[in-house]
Design a protein around this motif. Structure first.
Motif, short mmCIF file in Angstrom:
data_model
loop_
_atom_site.label_atom_id
_atom_site.label_comp_id
_atom_site.label_asym_id
_atom_site.label_seq_id
_atom_site.Cartn_x
_atom_site.Cartn_y
_atom_site.Cartn_z
N VAL A 12 12.62 6.41 8.37
CA VAL A 12 11.67 7.27 8.89
C VAL A 12 12.07 8.87 8.11
O VAL A 12 11.27 9.59 7.50
CB VAL A 12 11.39 7.52 10.19
N ASP A 13 13.28 9.14 8.57
CA ASP A 13 13.96 10.54 8.01
C ASP A 13 13.82 10.22 6.59
O ASP A 13 13.59 11.38 5.84
CB ASP A 13 15.39 10.65 8.91
N PHE A 14 14.35 9.31 6.02
CA PHE A 14 14.38 9.42 4.44
C PHE A 14 13.01 9.56 3.75
O PHE A 14 13.04 10.50 2.84
CB PHE A 14 15.10 8.05 4.04
N VAL A 15 12.19 8.97 4.28
CA VAL A 15 10.80 9.00 3.74
C VAL A 15 10.27 10.22 4.02
O VAL A 15 9.52 11.08 3.08
CB VAL A 15 9.75 7.86 4.11
N LYS A 16 10.30 10.89 5.27
CA LYS A 16 9.93 12.23 5.72
C LYS A 16 10.58 13.34 4.61
O LYS A 16 9.62 14.19 4.04
CB LYS A 16 10.03 12.55 7.08
N GLU A 17 11.64 13.10 4.47
CA GLU A 17 12.29 14.24 3.58
C GLU A 17 11.86 14.13 2.25
O GLU A 17 11.69 15.09 1.48
CB GLU A 17 13.76 13.96 3.63
N ALA A 18 11.60 12.76 1.77
CA ALA A 18 11.02 12.81 0.16
C ALA A 18 9.67 13.34 -0.04
O ALA A 18 9.42 13.95 -0.89
CB ALA A 18 11.08 11.09 -0.04
N PRO A 26 1.32 13.62 -2.46
CA PRO A 26 0.19 13.07 -1.95
C PRO A 26 -0.68 12.13 -2.97
O PRO A 26 -0.67 12.06 -4.15
CB PRO A 26 -0.70 14.36 -1.71
N GLY A 27 -1.01 11.00 -2.24
CA GLY A 27 -1.67 9.87 -3.20
C GLY A 27 -0.50 8.67 -3.77
O GLY A 27 -1.03 7.91 -4.07
N GLU A 28 0.66 9.20 -3.82
CA GLU A 28 1.68 8.33 -4.38
C GLU A 28 2.20 7.12 -3.47
O GLU A 28 2.18 7.32 -2.35
CB GLU A 28 2.74 9.06 -4.71
N ARG A 29 2.31 5.81 -4.02
CA ARG A 29 2.80 4.76 -3.27
C ARG A 29 4.22 4.80 -2.73
O ARG A 29 5.12 5.53 -3.46
CB ARG A 29 2.72 3.34 -4.13
N THR A 60 -0.45 6.84 4.74
CA THR A 60 -1.70 6.13 5.11
C THR A 60 -1.70 4.77 4.36
O THR A 60 -0.98 4.45 3.33
CB THR A 60 -3.07 7.06 4.41
N PHE A 61 -2.41 3.85 4.87
CA PHE A 61 -2.31 2.42 4.32
C PHE A 61 -3.78 2.19 3.56
O PHE A 61 -4.83 2.39 4.14
CB PHE A 61 -2.20 1.58 5.37
N THR A 62 -3.69 1.69 2.35
CA THR A 62 -4.77 1.47 1.75
C THR A 62 -4.83 0.05 1.17
O THR A 62 -3.85 -0.63 1.06
CB THR A 62 -4.97 2.33 0.29
N PRO A 63 -6.10 -0.66 1.04
CA PRO A 63 -6.22 -2.05 0.83
C PRO A 63 -5.54 -2.43 -0.62
O PRO A 63 -4.63 -3.37 -0.64
CB PRO A 63 -7.69 -2.20 0.58
N ARG A 64 -5.58 -1.75 -1.32
CA ARG A 64 -4.89 -2.09 -2.79
C ARG A 64 -3.30 -1.69 -3.05
O ARG A 64 -2.50 -2.33 -3.41
CB ARG A 64 -5.76 -1.65 -3.89
N LYS A 65 -3.16 -0.41 -2.59
CA LYS A 65 -1.64 0.21 -2.91
C LYS A 65 -0.81 -0.14 -1.51
O LYS A 65 0.48 0.17 -1.96
CB LYS A 65 -1.93 1.69 -3.26
N GLY A 66 -1.17 -0.23 -0.40
CA GLY A 66 -0.35 -0.64 0.49
C GLY A 66 -0.17 0.98 1.13
O GLY A 66 -1.12 1.64 1.29
N ALA A 67 1.00 1.17 1.50
CA ALA A 67 1.43 2.64 2.05
C ALA A 67 1.49 3.70 0.87
O ALA A 67 2.25 3.63 -0.01
CB ALA A 67 2.75 2.58 2.59
N ILE A 68 0.83 4.73 1.05
CA ILE A 68 0.50 6.03 0.12
C ILE A 68 0.91 7.14 0.96
O ILE A 68 0.72 7.28 2.31
CB ILE A 68 -0.53 6.09 -0.54
N VAL A 69 1.46 8.17 0.33
CA VAL A 69 1.62 9.31 0.91
C VAL A 69 0.11 10.01 1.39
O VAL A 69 -0.76 10.13 0.48
CB VAL A 69 2.27 10.41 0.09
N SER A 70 -0.02 10.32 2.42
CA SER A 70 -1.39 10.80 2.73
C SER A 70 -2.06 12.15 2.10
O SER A 70 -1.02 13.11 1.83
CB SER A 70 -1.41 11.16 4.48
N PRO A 71 -2.95 12.22 1.71
CA PRO A 71 -3.46 13.50 0.84
C PRO A 71 -3.65 14.52 1.99
O PRO A 71 -3.47 14.24 3.37
CB PRO A 71 -4.77 13.05 0.62
#
Length: 217
Positions: A12-18, A26-29, A60-71
């Motif tokens: 969680v910390d690793f992804v938050k910092e990134a 935003p929008g990136e997988r 945010t989870f999307t049908p095609r990409k899976g987890a993406i950075v929330s806009p």
């Protein structure tokens, strides 16, 4: 003794910092397989971490990409900080006559620690101390439902707050605003303390909203 982070907390910390530092935009997988390989683990802890990140507004989870950075939009930011300012301002007003000198000294101590964090550009530690600072008067306001509501909303938008604090000069200006809030609490000035707490939230929101618009232009 400092508690060791669990594997989920480390992810969680690793992804938050990134996300906050802009490595993940935003929008990136958010790459689940790569994270599993990086940490040398199965995908189960990754998915547990993703659920927490989603609850806190980072992904945010999307049908095609899976987890993406929330806009993130300037309207989202302004809406959140408007709510935060109103609720915390009201809580501060209710706490104003109830705070003890010990409570006020605790806020001063926390703000002094935040000053040191600002000097070293330690956003993560500043954020934790800022939560503790606000908690002093939120706990004293006498309305448990309001306290829980504020905590729920603030937790959902942790990303906004940490990103705002990372903007140049924001930690320093927040410390200055905190000293003004402390002074108003000490004077038992209910109207002023409500105004200042609200302004503290609005300042953070406006800076972040302007930064988002700047990046779009």
């Amino acid at each position: 003794m400092e508690r060791h982070l669990t594997l989920r907390e480390r992810i969680v910390d690793f992804v938050k910092e990134a996300i906050i530092k802009g490595s993940l935009k935003p929008g990136e997988r958010v790459p689940e397989p790569e994270l599993a390989e990086w940490f040398g683990i199965s995908r189960t802890p990754i998915r547990e971490a993703f659920r927490e990140l989603e609850a806190h507004g980072f992904i945010t989870f999307t049908p095609r990409k899976g987890a993406i950075v929330s806009p993130i939009t300037d309207k989202d930011v302004r809406d959140f900080y408007a709510i935060k300012g109103l609720l915390e301002g009201y809580a501060a007003r209710m706490a104003c006559q109830k705070l003890t000198e010990g409570d006020i000294k605790r806020m001063e101590e926390l703000n002094e620690q935040m000053t040191k964090c600002a000097e070293k550009n330690e956003v993560k530690n500043f954020f934790k101390l800022d939560n503790q600072f606000h908690d002093v008067f939120l706990k004293v306001c006498g309305n448990d439902k309001l306290y829980n509501l504020i905590h729920t909303i603030v937790q959902q938008f942790e990303r906004f707050r940490r990103t705002s604090l990372s903007l140049p000069g924001r930690m320093q200006s927040s410390v200055k605003q905190h000293y003004e809030i402390i002074d108003a609490f000490r004077k038992k000035d209910m109207a002023l303390v409500e105004k200042l707490v609200k302004a503290n939230a609005e300042k953070g929101g406006e800076l972040l909203a302007q930064e988002i618009l700047k990046e779009k232009s």
